[in-house]
Design an enzyme around this catalytic site. Structure first.
Site, PDB file in Angstrom:
ATOM      1  N   GLY A  15       2.049   5.829  -6.190  1.00  0.00           N
ATOM      2  CA  GLY A  15       0.726   6.648  -6.265  1.00  0.00           C
ATOM      3  C   GLY A  15       1.269   8.366  -5.582  1.00  0.00           C
ATOM      4  CB  SER A  40      -9.472   2.732   3.459  1.00  0.00           C
ATOM      5  OG  SER A  40     -10.758   3.229   3.429  1.00  0.00           O
ATOM      6  CE1 TYR A  87      -9.517   1.663  -2.153  1.00  0.00           C
ATOM      7  CE2 TYR A  87     -11.033   2.184  -0.130  1.00  0.00           C
ATOM      8  CZ  TYR A  87      -9.982   2.516  -0.884  1.00  0.00           C
ATOM      9  OH  TYR A  87      -9.058   3.357  -0.345  1.00  0.00           O
ATOM     10  CB  ALA A  88     -14.205  -2.523   2.159  1.00  0.00           C
ATOM     11  CB  ALA A  89     -12.856  -7.026   0.420  1.00  0.00           C
ATOM     12  CE  LYS A 128      -6.776   0.697   0.140  1.00  0.00           C
ATOM     13  NZ  LYS A 128      -5.244   1.073  -0.294  1.00  0.00           N
TER      14      LYS A 128
END
Length: 236
Positions: A18, A129, A142-144, A146
């Protein structure tokens, strides 16, 4: 004339997944400025192009990087984020975020970590994050992912700490990148964010790059299994 001080990154090689945009690009730029040889991965451009949504792509990317020589530093900044209310989040979307943000990055580690262990030195830095500890209602997948990523960071760190390799996470708060451009263009939303950040400003990719240099440096050999939050005080 005074002799130029040699950078502690000279002679080292890094792969930045990335590394062609946003925070990843800023970290790659900072490493290069310090004399590190950097390979930049991107979805459509960069030194190494790979789609991390494809099974096996992470390990394959690592092996391609090794074809150019040993990799001393791995920075994983590639991720996918699909904002939606939980009722509108499909299992397929959850799985996609997990694959790109967790499964394939682990494949990268599988390909690069053995060499670091053999050489007795290495740095692995995952870009996390603040959502791994303060999940946003519209980013359940997304939170899970991270949170899962940081669990892997801590697990690996405990296993390789005695081999000269550190494994850490860097968690940005709200940073002005292309990904966030549309949301931050909303004046009301932007103002509400600024009001919640004690530093009184949004983050810039360079804020994360400065912290990443520390965690990737030779000086950070006694720091491992940690999450360095770069958020201007958002999570206080």
């Amino acid at each position: 004339m005074p002799r130029r001080r040699a950078s502690e990154f000279e002679g080292l090689a890094a792969l930045v997944a990335g590394g062609t945009a946003g925070i990843g690009a800023a970290i790659a730029d900072a490493l290069e400025a310090e004399g590190c040889r950097v390979l930049r991965h991107g979805l459509a451009d960069g030194d190494l192009v790979a789609d991390l949504s494809q099974a096996g792509s992470g390990e394959a990317l690592g092996l391609r990087a090794l074809a150019a020589g040993p990799v001393d530093i791995l920075v994983h900044s590639a991720s996918v984020q699909l904002p939606a209310e939980w009722r509108a989040t499909s299992p397929a979307e959850l799985e996609l975020q997990y694959r790109v943000n967790v499964s394939e990055p682990f494949g990268l580690v599988r390909s690069l970590l053995p060499g670091m262990i053999d050489r007795g030195w290495g740095r692995i830095l995952a870009i996390g994050s603040v959502q791994q500890s303060r999940p946003h209602p519209r980013m359940i997948g997304y939170a899970a992912s991270k949170a899962a990523q940081f669990s892997i960071v801590r697990n690996l760190a405990s296993q390789v700490a005695g081999r000269g390799v550190t494994v850490n996470s860097l968690s940005p708060g709200v940073v002005e990148t292309d990904r966030n451009r549309e949301a931050l263009a909303d004046a009301h939303y932007r103002r509400s964010l600024l009001d919640s950040i004690p530093a009184g400003r949004l983050g810039e990719p360079g804020d994360c790059a400065a912290a990443a240099l520390l965690l990737c440096s030779r000086r950070s050999g006694y720091v491992t299994g940690q999450d360095l939050v770069v958020d201007g005080g958002l999570t206080l």
